[in-house]
Scaffold this active site. Structure first.
Site, PDB file in Angstrom:
ATOM      1  N   ASP A 137       1.003  -0.671   0.430  1.00 35.12           N
ATOM      2  CA  ASP A 137      -0.413  -0.094   0.340  1.00 35.12           C
ATOM      3  C   ASP A 137       0.964   1.579  -0.625  1.00 35.12           C
ATOM      4  OD1 ASP A 137      -2.375   1.624  -0.246  1.00 35.12           O
ATOM      5  OD2 ASP A 137      -2.029   1.688   1.849  1.00 35.12           O
TER       6      ASP A 137
ATOM      7  N   TYR B 177       1.416   5.852  -0.756  1.00 35.48           N
ATOM      8  CA  TYR B 177       0.794   7.138   0.484  1.00 35.48           C
ATOM      9  C   TYR B 177       1.051   7.824  -1.075  1.00 35.48           C
ATOM     10  CZ  TYR B 177       0.208   9.279   4.630  1.00 35.48           C
ATOM     11  OH  TYR B 177       0.872  10.769   5.559  1.00 35.48           O
TER      12      TYR B 177
ATOM     13  N   HIS C 265      -3.214  14.245   0.755  1.00 31.98           N
ATOM     14  CA  HIS C 265      -3.291  13.632   1.701  1.00 31.98           C
ATOM     15  C   HIS C 265      -2.689  13.421   2.743  1.00 31.98           C
ATOM     16  CE1 HIS C 265      -4.718   9.970   3.987  1.00 31.98           C
ATOM     17  NE2 HIS C 265      -4.076   9.034   3.668  1.00 31.98           N
TER      18      HIS C 265
ATOM     19  N   ARG D 149       0.732  14.608  13.140  1.00 35.00           N
ATOM     20  CA  ARG D 149       2.246  15.483  13.823  1.00 35.00           C
ATOM     21  C   ARG D 149       1.938  16.667  13.796  1.00 35.00           C
ATOM     22  NH1 ARG D 149       3.265  11.647  10.227  1.00 35.00           N
ATOM     23  NH2 ARG D 149       4.094  12.544   8.866  1.00 35.00           N
TER      24      ARG D 149
ATOM     25  N   GLU E 141      -8.923   4.292  -3.075  1.00 30.34           N
ATOM     26  CA  GLU E 141      -8.167   4.051  -3.484  1.00 30.34           C
ATOM     27  C   GLU E 141      -8.683   3.384  -4.507  1.00 30.34           C
ATOM     28  OE1 GLU E 141      -4.523   2.335  -1.645  1.00 30.34           O
ATOM     29  OE2 GLU E 141      -5.080   2.867   0.479  1.00 30.34           O
TER      30      GLU E 141
ATOM     31  N   GLN F 209      -4.407   2.567  14.402  1.00 28.62           N
ATOM     32  CA  GLN F 209      -3.100   3.172  13.642  1.00 28.62           C
ATOM     33  C   GLN F 209      -1.809   4.230  14.455  1.00 28.62           C
ATOM     34  OE1 GLN F 209      -4.280   4.763  10.264  1.00 28.62           O
ATOM     35  NE2 GLN F 209      -1.936   5.224   9.247  1.00 28.62           N
TER      36      GLN F 209
ATOM     37  N   THR G 253      -4.163   6.865  -0.326  1.00 29.31           N
ATOM     38  CA  THR G 253      -5.759   7.770  -0.238  1.00 29.31           C
ATOM     39  C   THR G 253      -5.644   8.224  -1.600  1.00 29.31           C
ATOM     40  OG1 THR G 253      -6.095   7.533   1.700  1.00 29.31           O
ATOM     41  CG2 THR G 253      -7.378   8.414   1.273  1.00 29.31           C
TER      42      THR G 253
END
Length: 414
Positions: free
Chosen positions: A119, A121, A126, A135, A193, A231, A339
């Site tokens: 997967d 990113y 996103h 963060r 996705e 997560q 995503t």
């Protein structure tokens, strides 16, 4: 005489598309294509019409795409050429009628057997949004993000077909005092996705961006369900595990990569030059962006319209990255784009973004506020892209309904 296309084709499912699915009907499971609202048994059509070479005919007569993926482009391209010629032939309507059934009479199985699953990113919007929420005291994007497609290995054993119910996962959840508690996820989310499935290659093969179309068979809708609370507690330093591994849903139809030629567009401008193995400009057969338009529906109401064209990293780059270190590539290996989100709020592909972590709840048409998924809610994704000759290519649907978490086993029984 009438062609099958003239009789059956509809918007999204015409001769420019001809996607594949593993279909169940009347006690049988078979590999099928779709023309309009007609689902066509490929093995039955090959038997009736003829003209297909033996290897492709054998692959067409199986329950799913596994044989085509194992055969590679030397098998799947002749099948597509034959199929296109067959449905556009002057006397093809009767053959398609004999080999087909109405789409509302069929069910679906997994279109292929997932091997490994990575997967990615790949959306800057996103990744920036999640970075700001997860963060807040750091830079939203880590220094590596614009130099390589960031990804992680997922769990292929829980990749399921659209329509499979999704049981709310359990795990350790962060609390205000820093001591996690255990229980059902309270921040269950989607990840809208696109997925891509591949053929195999000899061990050690480094697939270049230019060679990627020889290995990427096709694309499909993909929902990588996510438990954001689980997560958030587990992902540092090694990345997601239980927050993602409980379920990932594959859409009903796999669209051949060739059907997306007319959807290819330029990618967003990149801030830094990419490493040579990730170069995807004209010298590598680019551009490799894709103009795919998605819709995310919650209980029948459209809540987001993500646009794939905003993705910073492309599918060929993702495949090149998977193999540049000598990593293997097996038939059925798949990867998700990550995503899909855009710069506007209504193009965000997850509820954590649509509600900004719960601080700005999404207001539905009936006035209720939405943050994360509740038991009983259904999420359905759809997508279209421009196809050849001005047609539209549809990816069908990717759907799942949330069920309550299973009761926790008593520790003494475990």
């Amino acid at each position: 005489m009438t062609t099958a296309v003239e009789k059956y084709a509809t918007e999204g499912f015409g001769a420019a598309n001809l996607p594949y699915a593993s279909v169940t009907h009347d006690g049988r499971t078979f590999l099928a294509t779709r023309l309009g609202d007609r689902v066509i048994d490929l093995g039955a059509l090959a038997d009736r019409v003829g003209g297909l070479d033996a290897e492709a005919a054998a692959a067409a007569s199986t329950p799913n795409l596994d044989a085509l993926l194992a055969g590679g482009p030397s098998v799947w391209r002749p099948l597509r050429t034959w199929l296109t010629a067959t449905v556009t032939a002057a006397d093809s309507a009767d053959a398609v009628a004999d080999a087909g059934v109405p789409v509302d009479e069929v069910g679906y199985a997994m279109p292929f057997t997932p091997a490994d699953y990575v997967d990615y990113y790949a959306s800057e919007d996103h990744a920036t949004n999640i970075g700001k929420m997860f963060r807040p005291d750091e830079a939203a994007l880590k220094p590596n993000w614009k130099h390589l497609p960031v990804g992680y290995h997922g769990r292929s054993g829980t990749v399921v077909i659209s329509g499979t119910d999704i049981v709310r996962p359990k795990g350790l959840r962060p609390t205000a005092d820093g001591i996690p508690d255990f229980g059902p996820s309270t921040r269950l989310d989607i990840e809208a996705e696109m997925g891509f499935v591949c053929s195999g290659a000899p061990t050690g093969t480094e697939v270049s961006v230019a060679e990627a179309p020889e290995y990427i068979f096709g694309a499909f809708l993909f929902n990588d369900w996510s438990a954001r609370d689980i997560q958030n507690f587990e992902y540092v330093p090694l990345g997601p595990n239980l927050g993602k591994s409980f379920a990932s849903s594959v859409g009903t139809w796999v669209v051949p990569l060739e059907a997306l030629d007319a959807a290819r567009v330029e990618t967003p401008q990149r801030e830094f030059p990419v490493a040579s193995y990730l170069e995807d400009g004209p010298s590598a057969g680019g551009p490799w962006g894709l103009d795919i338009h998605l819709e995310v529906d919650l209980n029948g109401e459209t809540v987001s319209r993500p646009e794939y064209r905003y993705m910073y990293w492309t599918a060929p780059q993702m495949l090149a990255h998977m193999t540049v270190n000598g990593g293997s590539l097996r038939p059925g290996d798949m990867f998700g784009s990550g995503t899909i989100s855009g710069p506007e709020k209504n193009t965000r592909g997850s509820f954590i973004e649509l509600s900004w972590g719960g601080k700005e709840p999404l207001v539905l048409a009936d006035g209720t506020e939405m943050v994360f998924l509740q038991d009983g809610q259904n999420v359905t994704m759809r997508a279209t892209a421009p196809g050849a000759n001005g047609e539209t290519v549809s990816f069908g649907e990717c759907s799942g309904t949330i069920l309550p978490a299973r009761p926790t086993r008593d520790a003494q029984e475990a």
